[in-house]
Write a protein that holds these residues in place. Sequence first.
Motif, PDB file in Angstrom:
ATOM      1  N   GLN A 324       0.867  -1.163   0.000  1.00 44.36           N
ATOM      2  CA  GLN A 324       0.000   0.000   0.000  1.00 44.36           C
ATOM      3  C   GLN A 324       0.898   1.203   0.000  1.00 44.36           C
ATOM      4  OE1 GLN A 324      -2.476  -0.058   3.416  1.00 44.36           O
ATOM      5  NE2 GLN A 324      -3.926  -1.483   2.503  1.00 44.36           N
ATOM      6  N   GLY A 325       0.674   2.097  -0.917  1.00 42.84           N
ATOM      7  CA  GLY A 325       1.476   3.302  -0.899  1.00 42.84           C
ATOM      8  C   GLY A 325       0.541   4.476  -0.824  1.00 42.84           C
ATOM      9  N   THR A 326       0.984   5.507  -0.148  1.00 41.65           N
ATOM     10  CA  THR A 326       0.189   6.729  -0.244  1.00 41.65           C
ATOM     11  C   THR A 326       0.367   7.236  -1.663  1.00 41.65           C
ATOM     12  OG1 THR A 326       2.145   7.793   0.632  1.00 41.65           O
ATOM     13  CG2 THR A 326       0.349   7.419   2.161  1.00 41.65           C
ATOM     14  N   GLN A 327      -0.715   7.613  -2.288  1.00 47.63           N
ATOM     15  CA  GLN A 327      -0.610   8.152  -3.641  1.00 47.63           C
ATOM     16  C   GLN A 327       0.053   9.523  -3.558  1.00 47.63           C
ATOM     17  OE1 GLN A 327      -1.176   6.763  -6.559  1.00 47.63           O
ATOM     18  NE2 GLN A 327      -1.507   4.914  -5.339  1.00 47.63           N
ATOM     19  N   PRO A 328       0.980   9.802  -4.456  1.00 48.01           N
ATOM     20  CA  PRO A 328       1.542  11.151  -4.463  1.00 48.01           C
ATOM     21  C   PRO A 328       0.442  12.128  -4.872  1.00 48.01           C
ATOM     22  CG  PRO A 328       2.357   9.862  -6.332  1.00 48.01           C
ATOM     23  CD  PRO A 328       1.533   8.937  -5.497  1.00 48.01           C
ATOM     24  N   ASP A 329       0.463  13.332  -4.348  1.00 49.72           N
ATOM     25  CA  ASP A 329      -0.516  14.331  -4.763  1.00 49.72           C
ATOM     26  C   ASP A 329      -0.362  14.596  -6.252  1.00 49.72           C
ATOM     27  OD1 ASP A 329      -1.599  14.645  -2.313  1.00 49.72           O
ATOM     28  OD2 ASP A 329      -0.334  16.351  -1.751  1.00 49.72           O
ATOM     29  N   ARG A 330      -1.483  14.746  -6.938  1.00 57.51           N
ATOM     30  CA  ARG A 330      -1.383  15.062  -8.370  1.00 57.51           C
ATOM     31  C   ARG A 330      -1.002  16.523  -8.525  1.00 57.51           C
ATOM     32  NH1 ARG A 330      -6.491  13.297 -11.441  1.00 57.51           N
ATOM     33  NH2 ARG A 330      -5.109  13.695 -13.201  1.00 57.51           N
ATOM     34  N   PRO A 331       0.079  16.787  -9.234  1.00 60.19           N
ATOM     35  CA  PRO A 331       0.588  18.155  -9.267  1.00 60.19           C
ATOM     36  C   PRO A 331      -0.138  19.054 -10.280  1.00 60.19           C
ATOM     37  CG  PRO A 331       2.036  16.738 -10.520  1.00 60.19           C
ATOM     38  CD  PRO A 331       0.963  15.840  -9.938  1.00 60.19           C
ATOM     39  N   VAL A 332       0.054  20.327 -10.107  1.00 61.69           N
ATOM     40  CA  VAL A 332      -0.253  21.328 -11.120  1.00 61.69           C
ATOM     41  C   VAL A 332       1.057  21.590 -11.849  1.00 61.69           C
ATOM     42  CG1 VAL A 332      -0.919  23.731 -11.519  1.00 61.69           C
ATOM     43  CG2 VAL A 332      -2.010  22.407  -9.666  1.00 61.69           C
ATOM     44  N   MET A 333       1.049  21.504 -13.182  1.00 57.14           N
ATOM     45  CA  MET A 333       2.257  21.844 -13.933  1.00 57.14           C
ATOM     46  C   MET A 333       2.120  23.278 -14.415  1.00 57.14           C
ATOM     47  SD  MET A 333       4.202  19.164 -13.865  1.00 57.14           S
ATOM     48  CE  MET A 333       5.284  18.678 -15.203  1.00 57.14           C
ATOM     49  N   LEU A 334       3.044  24.096 -13.981  1.00 59.83           N
ATOM     50  CA  LEU A 334       3.009  25.504 -14.361  1.00 59.83           C
ATOM     51  C   LEU A 334       4.019  25.737 -15.483  1.00 59.83           C
ATOM     52  CD1 LEU A 334       2.131  28.419 -13.905  1.00 59.83           C
ATOM     53  CD2 LEU A 334       3.822  28.562 -12.072  1.00 59.83           C
ATOM     54  N   MET A 335       3.539  26.316 -16.602  1.00 61.22           N
ATOM     55  CA  MET A 335       4.385  26.428 -17.797  1.00 61.22           C
ATOM     56  C   MET A 335       4.524  27.862 -18.266  1.00 61.22           C
ATOM     57  SD  MET A 335       2.643  23.224 -19.751  1.00 61.22           S
ATOM     58  CE  MET A 335       2.522  21.624 -18.957  1.00 61.22           C
ATOM     59  N   PRO A 336       5.501  28.583 -17.745  1.00 63.33           N
ATOM     60  CA  PRO A 336       5.754  29.932 -18.250  1.00 63.33           C
ATOM     61  C   PRO A 336       6.422  29.834 -19.626  1.00 63.33           C
ATOM     62  CG  PRO A 336       7.279  29.390 -16.460  1.00 63.33           C
ATOM     63  CD  PRO A 336       6.417  28.196 -16.654  1.00 63.33           C
ATOM     64  N   MET A 337       5.851  30.514 -20.621  1.00 67.19           N
ATOM     65  CA  MET A 337       6.406  30.469 -21.975  1.00 67.19           C
ATOM     66  C   MET A 337       7.102  31.798 -22.247  1.00 67.19           C
ATOM     67  SD  MET A 337       5.031  27.472 -22.568  1.00 67.19           S
ATOM     68  CE  MET A 337       5.584  27.165 -24.233  1.00 67.19           C
TER      69      MET A 337
END
Length: 424
Positions: A324-337
């Motif tokens: 059993q693993g704690t699921q990693p938090d699903r991240p927000v990917m921030l993409m400065p262009m």
Amino acid sequence: MSKLQPARGTRDIYGDDARHMRAVTDAFQRVAASYGFEELATPIFEFTEVYKRPLGETSDIVSKEMYSFESSAREAGDKEPEELTLRPEFTAGVCRSFISNGMQQNLPCRFMSWGPAFRRERPQKGRYRQFHQINAELLGQANPEADVDIIAMAWRLLNELGLGDKVVLHLNSLGDQESRAQYRDDLVTYFSEHKDELSEDSIRRLESNPLRILDSKDEGDRAIVANAPLMSASMNDESKAFFETVQAGLSAIGVPFKHDERLVRGMDYYCHTAFEFITTELGAQGTVLAGGRYDGLIEQLGGPATPGIGWAGGIERLAMLSMQGTQPDRPVMLMPMGEAATIKAFELAEDMRSAGATVISDRTGNLKKRMNRANKADARYAVILGENELENSVVTVKNLDEGSQTEVPFSALAAAVTSGGGEA
Ligand code: ATP
Ligand code: MG
């Protein structure tokens, strides 16, 4: 050093292994706290004496498994070189700490600890030279109800890890001093009759510690052990009553167990309850959690006579079994262009983190590459900050589960990526 490998019997822990092991430690801390246990973190090395004396020169650990070294650091101000040992187990260090800190004023004490332990053993699956334990000790309670409490705690933990039907509790009683002395005599009589069939090690144990023969892994010894007298035959009435209370308590809270008369612990200060949670799913490394009562240990270390009972669980084995693993938090990917967006992106990232989001800033490559990485990272949102967005003080938020995208003003971004986070 031939290749850049970790030393034999050690390993790097990352990815799923790390998550599964973390889940074990997290569950342990939560469960132990709910029984009133408090953290005690002792040093990872102690004076060698701390382990040598309580574990005994004839124990496997002291005779061959300890990582001991001499520290001679005159430059650092040491007068004499010190004989030190890396922690092979927790109990001795916890009891040393109890004495050092004069904690007998606050009995009973309930301590939880966790971390690495070191034993020079032959490495196998589930057996390492640096491994990790969770450890619980309950000091200052001589009554059998304490034994029930601490086993109940182990059982609750195992169930939280989803292991309730993968392990069997083996339970035995070693009786009190008198019963043990009687049993020792009975064993010496029996094994002396079979002396020529015993292994060298066990012949030595016959003098020093006949109970240890019961624990022998030698094939020939095991055949003789099979017919050795049973502890229960040497138990006096008080010891029987103690054991009955333990069993009744465990039955009352529905902990299934198996009375296993062959379960022993070698040292003299062990008494009454001994137990192991064993699984058949990990081959020879089947014991995932083991413990017992050690009423004479603290006194033997030089402290005030104080009863104790505790257990240790192997984190690797528990993790392997539970997966059993704690699921990693699903991240927000921030993409400065583009360069202009960089500074604003720092600010937006911190805003979102302050609101509780996990944010990864991805600043390299074209949009397609970044979107690929976002999918790989199992991101929930991709937040794009290009020149147009920057001019209008908005970002483009892509919901990667729905494939939709919206423009969100800077000021509303943190709320947008943290609200209703549960929907897929
Ligand atoms: P074993 O019979 O497997 O050698 P042990 O009696 O030496 O175990 P304890 O000293 O009671 O083990 O330690 C408690 C728990 O720590 C064990 O039940 C096991 O889960 C774990 N453990 C012990 N030694 C190791 C090791 N070398 N590698 C991984 N886990 C271990
Ligand atoms: Mg061992």
